[in-house]
Scaffold this active site. Structure first.
Site, PDB file in Angstrom:
ATOM      1  N   LYS A   1       0.865  -1.218   0.155  1.00 24.22           N
ATOM      2  CA  LYS A   1      -0.031   0.098  -0.077  1.00 24.22           C
ATOM      3  C   LYS A   1       1.208   1.303  -0.042  1.00 24.22           C
ATOM      4  O   LYS A   1       1.851   1.297   0.476  1.00 24.22           O
ATOM      5  CB  LYS A   1      -0.582   0.172   1.305  1.00 24.22           C
ATOM      6  CG  LYS A   1      -1.910  -1.150   1.384  1.00 24.22           C
ATOM      7  CD  LYS A   1      -3.170  -1.195   0.451  1.00 24.22           C
ATOM      8  CE  LYS A   1      -4.086  -2.198   0.899  1.00 24.22           C
ATOM      9  NZ  LYS A   1      -5.393  -2.059  -0.012  1.00 24.22           N
TER      10      LYS A   1
ATOM     11  N   LYS B   1     -13.886  -7.642  -7.430  1.00 26.05           N
ATOM     12  CA  LYS B   1     -14.183  -7.726  -5.783  1.00 26.05           C
ATOM     13  C   LYS B   1     -15.572  -8.111  -5.954  1.00 26.05           C
ATOM     14  O   LYS B   1     -16.631  -7.395  -6.000  1.00 26.05           O
ATOM     15  CB  LYS B   1     -13.913  -6.658  -5.116  1.00 26.05           C
ATOM     16  CG  LYS B   1     -12.601  -6.656  -4.338  1.00 26.05           C
ATOM     17  CD  LYS B   1     -12.238  -5.702  -3.251  1.00 26.05           C
ATOM     18  CE  LYS B   1     -10.957  -5.348  -2.913  1.00 26.05           C
ATOM     19  NZ  LYS B   1     -10.603  -3.948  -2.422  1.00 26.05           N
TER      20      LYS B   1
HETATM   21 MG   LIG Z   1      -7.433  -2.020  -3.698  1.00 23.65          MG
END
Ligand SMILES: [Mg+2]
Length: 381
Positions: free
Chosen positions: A171, A270
Site C-alpha cells: 500500500k 471484488k
Molecule cells: Mg485495492
C-alpha cells in the site's frame, strides 16, 4: 436441476481479530466483521458472506450494521420459499433487493452454492471457467498494509515470502510511496511487485507516478479517486505501467465508462464491492472483450467470502495473482472447514465438491458470533 425451496435462512454476525492492525491510506481496522448467510433446503445448505469493514475504514461506506439491517430487514425474508434453477434466476432474485452490495453479495453467492449443488457442478464450472484453470488452482499474492517504518514493512514481507506467494502488493499514500518501492526493490530484487494507493492521489501527482514507472511494477492499483476517470486516463497516458481499477469498478456501467475513457488496462474484481458472482462475471466478460485483464481482490474476507473468490479467480481472463490468501495470513482464526490455505507454494486449490466446497465449523461460529437471527417456513416443533 432446480434447487429445493429455501426453508430456513440464518444470519450470523461474526467478529474475529486481525493478527495485526490492517492499515491503508483511508484508515485502519483491528477486528474483522462478517455476516454469514446460511440458506437451508431439504437437501442442501448454501453459504455466503457479507464482509464490510467496520465503520470508518477507507474502502467504502458499507458497514456491518447497515448490511445486517439490509439482510434481516428485506433480503432474508424474501428468500424463504424460493428456489433457483439458473444464473438468470439468481440475477432475477438479486435484482429485487434494494440494499448495500456487500449485503447482496452474501445472499447472491449463497444462491450460487445452492445452484451448484442442485446441478452437481462446482461454482467455478457454473461460472464457465476452463477445466485447465480449475485444475491448476489459483495463484495467491501477498498483500501488506502500511507500516510505521520501512524496516517493519521489509520484515513483514520477508516473513511471508517463503510461503511462495506469486507477487507482493504494498500500500502507498502521499509521503509513503517512492521510498517504499525503492526499498522493497532494493531488498527483494526482481520479485513481482505492485502498489495500491486506495484512491489517495490526484492528477497533480503525475510526476510521482512517472518516477514509480521506472520500478517495473505489475500495476498501479486505484491511484486516484473512484470517480476521477479523467485523472486515471491522464495517468495511463503518461506511464507504461498498467493502471488497475479497484474502487472505480463498482458496476458494469462504471467499469465500461472507465475502459472507454482509457482509464485502465487492468480491473480488480471484488465480489463484495460489486454485489456477488453474477455482477463480477459480467465485469470479467466485459473486460475480456476489451482486452483488459482481471484478477480477484479481497477485503480481505473471512473463509466463506474468500472461498467464493477462489472459484471466481479460475476464469479465463483472470491473468494476475489474486489477493486471496490463507486464513492464517490475516486472522487469528477462521470459521470454515477446511481453512483457506496454500496447497503448494503460492497456490490455493479449487474445491471439487459441488457448489462452494467449503463448510462452516459450528464450534468456531459459536466462539466468534456476536449476533444470530433465523427466518423459517418450518413449523416449530
Ligand atoms: Mg485495492
Amino acid at each position: 436441476m432446480t434447487s429445493d425451496p429455501i426453508e430456513r435462512v440464518v444470519l450470523t454476525h461474526l467478529q474475529i481479530p486481525f493478527k495485526e492492525v490492517f492499515r491503508i491510506s483511508g484508515g485502519e481496522v483491528a477486528i474483522k466483521d462478517a455476516i454469514v448467510v446460511t440458506l437451508e433446503t431439504a437437501s442442501a445448505v448454501g453459504l455466503g458472506e457479507s464482509s464490510p469493514m467496520a465503520a470508518g475504514f477507507g474502502y467504502s461506506s458499507d458497514t456491518p450494521e447497515g448490511c445486517w439491517e439490509d439482510l434481516a430487514g428485506t433480503i432474508a425474508p424474501s428468500l424463504l420459499g424460493q428456489s433457483v434453477d439458473s444464473r438468470e434466476a439468481i440475477a432475477g432474485l438479486a435484482g429485487t433487493w434494494t440494499a448495500s452490495r456487500f449485503a447482496i453479495a452474501a445472499a447472491e453467492t449463497a444462491l450460487w452454492d445452492l445452484l451448484g449443488q442442485a446441478r452437481h457442478a462446482t461454482i467455478a464450472e457454473l461460472l464457465g471457467a476452463p477445466d485447465l484453470r480449475i485444475d491448476l488452482g489459483v495463484e495467491s499474492g501477498l498483500a501488506v498494509g502500511l507500516y510505521p517504518s520501512i524496516v517493519e514493512l521489509i520484515k513483514t514481507i520477508g516473513a511471508h515470502l517463503e510461503a511462495g506467494y506469486r507477487r507482493v502488493k504494498i500500500k502507498i499514500q502521499p509521503g509513503q510511496d517512492l521510498e517504499l518501492v525503492r526499498a522493497v526493490r532494493q531488498h527483494f530484487g526482481e520479485i513481482e511487485l505492485m502498489v495500491d494507493a486506495n484512491a489517495a492521489y490526484t492528477a497533480a501527482d503525475l510526476d510521482l507516478f512517472r518516477e514509480l514507472d521506472q520500478y517495473d511494477l505489475l500495476m498501479f492499483e486505484q491511484p486516484m479517486a473512484a470517480a476521477d476517470l479523467d485523472g486515471l486516463a491522464a495517468l495511463q497516458r503518461a506511464v507504461t505501467t498498467p493502471v488497475c481499477l479497484d474502487e472505480t469498478a463498482e458496476t458494469l456501467a462504471q467499469t465500461e465508462a472507465a475502459i472507454q475513457r482509457g482509464a485502465c488496462r487492468i480491473v480488480n474484481l471484488k465480489i463484495q464491492r460489486v454485489g456477488g458472482l453474477g455482477p463480477a462475471l459480467a465485469i470479467h466478460n466485459l473486460c475480456h472483450q476489451h482486452g483488459v485483464a482481471c484478477w480477484v481482490g479481497s477485503m480481505p474476507e473471512l473463509g466463506i467470502g474468500q472461498a467464493h473468490g477462489i472459484h471466481l479467480a479460475t476464469l479465463a481472463n483472470c491473468k494476475y495473482p489474486s489477493d486471496l490468501e490463507p486464513s492464517s495470513r490475516w486472522f487469528v482464526d477462521d470459521y470454515t472447514i477446511p481453512l483457506v490455505d496454500l496447497a503448494t507454494p503460492g497456490i490455493i486449490e479449487v474445491p471439487t465438491r459441488p457448489g462452494l466446497g467449503y463448510h462452516v465449523d459450528p464450534v468456531k461460529v459459536r466462539r466468534y458470533q456476536v449476533r444470530q437471527q433465523e427466518f423459517t417456513t418450518r413449523t416449530q416443533g
